[in-house]
Design a protein around this motif. Structure first.
Motif, PDB file in Angstrom:
ATOM      1  N   ARG A 176      87.274 -14.747  45.008  1.00 62.43           N
ATOM      2  CA  ARG A 176      88.352 -14.503  46.201  1.00 62.43           C
ATOM      3  C   ARG A 176      88.470 -12.935  46.341  1.00 62.43           C
ATOM      4  NH1 ARG A 176      93.848 -17.733  47.186  1.00 62.43           N
ATOM      5  NH2 ARG A 176      94.722 -16.253  45.290  1.00 62.43           N
ATOM      6  N   LYS A 198      85.927 -12.444  48.920  1.00 58.86           N
ATOM      7  CA  LYS A 198      86.677 -12.570  50.412  1.00 58.86           C
ATOM      8  C   LYS A 198      87.212 -11.207  51.005  1.00 58.86           C
ATOM      9  CE  LYS A 198      85.466 -16.923  50.896  1.00 58.86           C
ATOM     10  NZ  LYS A 198      84.445 -16.883  49.933  1.00 58.86           N
ATOM     11  N   ARG A 227     100.375 -10.696  52.573  1.00 56.78           N
ATOM     12  CA  ARG A 227      98.739 -10.659  52.931  1.00 56.78           C
ATOM     13  C   ARG A 227      98.295  -9.450  52.255  1.00 56.78           C
ATOM     14  NH1 ARG A 227      98.230  -8.469  58.278  1.00 56.78           N
ATOM     15  NH2 ARG A 227     100.215  -7.974  57.962  1.00 56.78           N
ATOM     16  N   ASN A 270      88.662  -9.593  54.113  1.00 53.20           N
ATOM     17  CA  ASN A 270      89.634 -10.152  54.954  1.00 53.20           C
ATOM     18  C   ASN A 270      91.040  -9.543  54.312  1.00 53.20           C
ATOM     19  OD1 ASN A 270      91.487 -12.129  56.074  1.00 53.20           O
ATOM     20  ND2 ASN A 270      90.852 -13.765  54.957  1.00 53.20           N
ATOM     21  N   ASN A 272      93.649 -10.283  55.765  1.00 54.94           N
ATOM     22  CA  ASN A 272      94.923 -11.230  56.025  1.00 54.94           C
ATOM     23  C   ASN A 272      94.784 -12.418  55.023  1.00 54.94           C
ATOM     24  OD1 ASN A 272      95.874 -10.281  58.324  1.00 54.94           O
ATOM     25  ND2 ASN A 272      94.185 -11.158  59.586  1.00 54.94           N
ATOM     26  N   LEU A 273      94.125 -12.156  53.822  1.00 55.84           N
ATOM     27  CA  LEU A 273      94.114 -13.172  52.792  1.00 55.84           C
ATOM     28  C   LEU A 273      95.686 -13.315  52.140  1.00 55.84           C
ATOM     29  CD1 LEU A 273      92.231 -15.176  50.853  1.00 55.84           C
ATOM     30  CD2 LEU A 273      92.391 -12.814  49.432  1.00 55.84           C
ATOM     31  N   ASP A 277      95.934 -19.359  50.156  1.00 56.70           N
ATOM     32  CA  ASP A 277      95.023 -19.324  51.417  1.00 56.70           C
ATOM     33  C   ASP A 277      94.708 -20.697  51.968  1.00 56.70           C
ATOM     34  OD1 ASP A 277      93.548 -19.804  49.086  1.00 56.70           O
ATOM     35  OD2 ASP A 277      91.688 -18.736  49.777  1.00 56.70           O
ATOM     36  N   GLU A 278      95.058 -21.671  51.108  1.00 54.16           N
ATOM     37  CA  GLU A 278      94.900 -22.836  51.594  1.00 54.16           C
ATOM     38  C   GLU A 278      95.598 -23.629  52.773  1.00 54.16           C
ATOM     39  OE1 GLU A 278      97.881 -23.481  48.290  1.00 54.16           O
ATOM     40  OE2 GLU A 278      96.060 -22.521  48.696  1.00 54.16           O
ATOM     41  N   GLN A 280      95.725 -21.351  55.389  1.00 53.83           N
ATOM     42  CA  GLN A 280      95.255 -20.466  56.391  1.00 53.83           C
ATOM     43  C   GLN A 280      94.077 -21.610  56.954  1.00 53.83           C
ATOM     44  OE1 GLN A 280      94.529 -17.043  54.331  1.00 53.83           O
ATOM     45  NE2 GLN A 280      95.646 -15.996  55.905  1.00 53.83           N
ATOM     46  N   TYR A 303      99.450 -21.697  57.667  1.00 54.29           N
ATOM     47  CA  TYR A 303     100.104 -20.140  57.704  1.00 54.29           C
ATOM     48  C   TYR A 303      99.466 -19.651  59.104  1.00 54.29           C
ATOM     49  CZ  TYR A 303     100.722 -15.269  56.416  1.00 54.29           C
ATOM     50  OH  TYR A 303     101.167 -14.046  56.424  1.00 54.29           O
TER      51      TYR A 303
END
Length: 417
Positions: A176, A198, A227, A270, A272-273, A277-278, A280, A303
């Motif tokens: 991730r 990610k 983030r 990303n 904005n991670l 993150d679950e 999002q 989120y």
């Protein structure tokens, strides 16, 4: 708000509701520390001139400070990550990293990777070897002028192909986030993304201030729900303030930059991670939750990301009640026109109307509320988020007057852009 709400019992119920939050689904995560620490020199002493002073400083760093990095990250992982893997010193090899990425992915664990050590353009130092990024070289024939381009894939991108050689062509890493403190770590951002990460964060040039930037970044990302792009920016700003007093750090170098200016963090992928993150929603993903009328805060494990568009739809026959029978008012998510005694309701919209707002953390603390983030939903709404934050839903009422509310409304939230 009804006039009979000023009872002690109602105040107690309403106060208790302030701390009510919804739990997110269980997610298994692993934090891997990949730390080179065995060649007699440390990335933390690179600013010192070669000689006895630097040798002594390296010995201290090797014995205490870098060992402290492992202890610190393990403490950070406790209670937040389900696993912590320490690949330091002799364990800091590509083979061990590959084995762990395969193991964690096969076990279903989302993996974040912290890389600490030396670096050079497109290269990260390990124990007796380097992790390298993809490079392209163009050669020109001096006689014909013909150009020939050669690409070296590097040893980061081949981690995935090596894994697929043993696990099958459909295998993918559950990698991730990658955060690197190495000098020039940012030059390998594209390579980590190429094998499935990610988000990747690293310095594109020299990193003269690895600490406390490492600590600030991971604390902000993991503990403070920031983030990745915000954690990188804030940790850099805070670190620069501390290092400005160090001699030589504000002196302009031959490249036209001071060491303060040269130290940067670039976020690829990303930005904005978030750690959770679950929360999002992916594009076209939806989540249906139940909003209780007697709770001041109903966090649906969502989120909101600024600029993304969402639809909110409440149950067509769902209703909730305001007040005590037989004087209760029953309405749907649209609510009802407020009267004079309802002036202290939380949002200017109708009484008992479905309202949304954002928080910096998914709990009901007033300190985490994002001022001005409230928006009226009602039965249906298409909403473009004006900022980032954890969504809270509630029936519009006086914050201390939820004790005699009852009923609930089902709400479906869907991300459409």
């Amino acid at each position: 708000m009804k006039t009979n709400r000023n009872t002690i019992a109602n105040l107690i119920i309403a106060s208790a509701a302030l701390i009510t939050v919804s739990a997110s689904s269980a997610v298994n995560r692993t934090l891997i520390l990949l730390q080179e620490n065995n060649d007699g020199s440390s990335y933390m002493t690179g600013a010192l001139p070669a000689g006895p002073v630097r040798d002594a400083a390296d010995a201290i760093v090797d014995s205490f400070i870098e060992g402290g990095e492992a202890t610190k990250l393990q403490a950070l992982a406790a209670g937040r990550y389900q696993r912590f893997v320490n690949l330091s010193d002799s364990a800091c090899t590509r083979a061990n990293l590959l084995a762990e990425l395969i193991r964690q992915s096969k076990d279903g664990f989302i993996t974040d990777l912290a890389v600490l050590g030396h670096g050079s353009p497109e290269s990260l130092r390990l124990n007796g070897e380097n992790l390298t990024g993809q490079t392209t070289t163009t050669l020109v024939n001096p006689i014909t002028g013909t150009r020939s381009t050669f690409t070296n894939t590097g040893s980061i991108r081949t981690l995935l192909s090596d894994a697929r050689a043993t696990q099958g062509s459909a295998f993918n890493f559950k990698l991730r986030l990658v955060h690197m403190c190495n000098c020039f770590g940012g030059t390998t951002n594209d390579d980590w993304l190429a094998i499935g990460a990610k988000t990747s964060v690293g310095a594109p040039l020299m990193n003269w201030m690895p600490e406390p930037m490492i600590t600030f970044f991971w604390d902000d990302f993991v503990k403070n729900d920031k983030r990745a792009i915000q954690a990188a920016a804030d940790s850099l700003v805070a670190t620069r303030i501390l290092w400005q007093a160090v001699p030589g750090y504000t002196t302009v170098q031959s490249n036209g930059l001071t060491k303060i200016q040269e130290t940067q963090q670039v976020v690829a992928g990303n930005g904005n991670l978030i750690f959770k993150d679950e929360y999002q929603l992916a594009l076209n993903q939806s989540r249906t939750v139940t909003v209780q009328a007697n709770q001041t805060h109903n966090f649906p494990s969502v989120y909101l990301v600024a600029g993304q568009k969402y639809t909110f739809t409440s149950g067509s026959t769902d209703t909730w009640q305001n007040g005590i029978a037989p004087f209760a008012t029953t309405v749907n998510a649209i609510g009802y026109t407020p009267g004079p005694i309802d002036a202290l309701r939380r949002h200017p919209a109708n009484m008992m109307r479905l309202i949304g707002e954002r928080f910096t953390h998914p709990n009901g603390s007033a300190l985490n509320f994002i001022g001005g983030s409230g928006f009226s939903i009602g039965r249906t709404l298409t909403h473009t988020a004006s900022g980032h934050g954890f969504l809270n839903l509630y029936a519009n009422d006086n914050i201390l007057a939820y004790g005699d509310n009852s009923g609930s409304i089902a709400v479906t939230i869907k991300r459409i852009e």
